[in-house]
Design an enzyme around this catalytic site. Sequence first.
Site, PDB file in Angstrom:
ATOM      1  N   LYS A   1      30.637  19.229  56.424  1.00 57.66           N
ATOM      2  CA  LYS A   1      31.084  19.738  55.127  1.00 57.66           C
ATOM      3  C   LYS A   1      29.986  20.476  54.352  1.00 57.66           C
ATOM      4  CE  LYS A   1      35.404  18.243  55.052  1.00 57.66           C
ATOM      5  NZ  LYS A   1      36.559  19.170  54.977  1.00 57.66           N
TER       6      LYS A   1
ATOM      7  N   GLU B   1      37.691  18.649  45.617  1.00 56.61           N
ATOM      8  CA  GLU B   1      38.549  17.533  45.992  1.00 56.61           C
ATOM      9  C   GLU B   1      37.924  16.843  47.193  1.00 56.61           C
ATOM     10  OE1 GLU B   1      38.815  19.700  49.391  1.00 56.61           O
ATOM     11  OE2 GLU B   1      38.976  20.565  47.382  1.00 56.61           O
TER      12      GLU B   1
ATOM     13  N   SER C   1      32.299  15.594  64.101  1.00 51.33           N
ATOM     14  CA  SER C   1      32.257  16.229  62.781  1.00 51.33           C
ATOM     15  C   SER C   1      31.495  15.439  61.730  1.00 51.33           C
ATOM     16  CB  SER C   1      33.681  16.484  62.274  1.00 51.33           C
ATOM     17  OG  SER C   1      34.408  15.266  62.210  1.00 51.33           O
TER      18      SER C   1
END
Length: 397
Positions: free
Chosen positions: A88, A110, A380
């Site tokens: 991210k 969010e 991830s």
Amino acid sequence: MTTLLPHKFGPYGGQFVPETLMPALIELEREFVSARNDPAFNAEFDKLMASFVGRPTPLTYAKRLSEKLGGAQIYLKREDLAHTGAHKINNALGQALLVKRMGKKRIVAETGAGQHGVASATAAALLGLECVVYMGSVDIARQEPNVFRMKLLGAEVRPVESGTKTLKDAINEAIRDWVTNVRDTHYLLGSALGPHPYPTIVREFQSVIGREAREQMLMDAGRLPDTVIACVGGGSNAIGVFSGFVNDESVELIGVEAGGSGIASGKHAARFGDAEKARVGVIHGTRTYVLQDEDGQIAETHSVSAGLDYAAVGPEHAMLRDNERAFYTSATDEEALSAFQMLCHTEGIIPALESSHAVAEVIKKAPTMRKDQVILVNLSGRGDKDLNTVIKEIGNW
């Protein structure tokens, strides 16, 4: 205005937003196109990727897992080793630099699993921006460590009590805030979703995963993988790694959705896997596949993984599926938890529950392949954030 790409991915994508937001989207696209062509912006981004994020992230050969499964050779792209513990940060930092370029001082974001919230808070702290993160109260309860990390980093975490109190509802509140404060606020959207140009911007900032992985596979394995596997919620980590191989027709691309308690149970987040509930619709500014009830309302979803617990999927994934360039399957909560434990035991790596869904597909797929074939799985994120959930699910042994 110079456009980066058409507003749609085939019939998907577009801009379904209030008129209030159109100037902000036009400005965002204009600044992104300008930034991509600006050597100074690219140099700053690349420097931070190396010195702050820790890129390139390693490629790890999973020797013991490969031997245990007895089929294909398995490689892990280690986004869990990026700063903040997940992919991210790539997109969060890129968008935060655009915010500075646009002269705005405040971002809203969010988060479901909390990793995008942590990444946004991190980028905001680094660049001196105000940060507000919306998070469903259900996700706050199951991602407590990440909530504390966001607050430590100076972000305000606003609980969302509406709807299912998960990611969908957090996005709703973030958009409401953005509409109200659009002049000085940027919505730092975390996945390859939302109105144009967000899916393209997020894909471009996450494409660093695919570029690195392609180069590393050629260097370490001497060849491209036969199959690339990634989990798919909104789809940013998957579209990032897929982008490095999408033009190589010999490379199979597989996205893994959240099967929850099983498709038949109705408690899942498998947008492509449920023929009864999955229909094309509009959600959060984009046209894509959405889980809907018989009245066309957004269906409730379920996953042990907060980051995959979302009713829609990114529009580029919808196009890749229609074109049969990528294939999508699902893993249940039970399969993901089993995969979580197997990777811990065989490789000494604690994966995020999101990533564990991809590992679950590897466990199914690898034994059906030859030993001279290769699977690349995008890991991830890391699983520190999920330990409380795992303890509740499988016991404190």
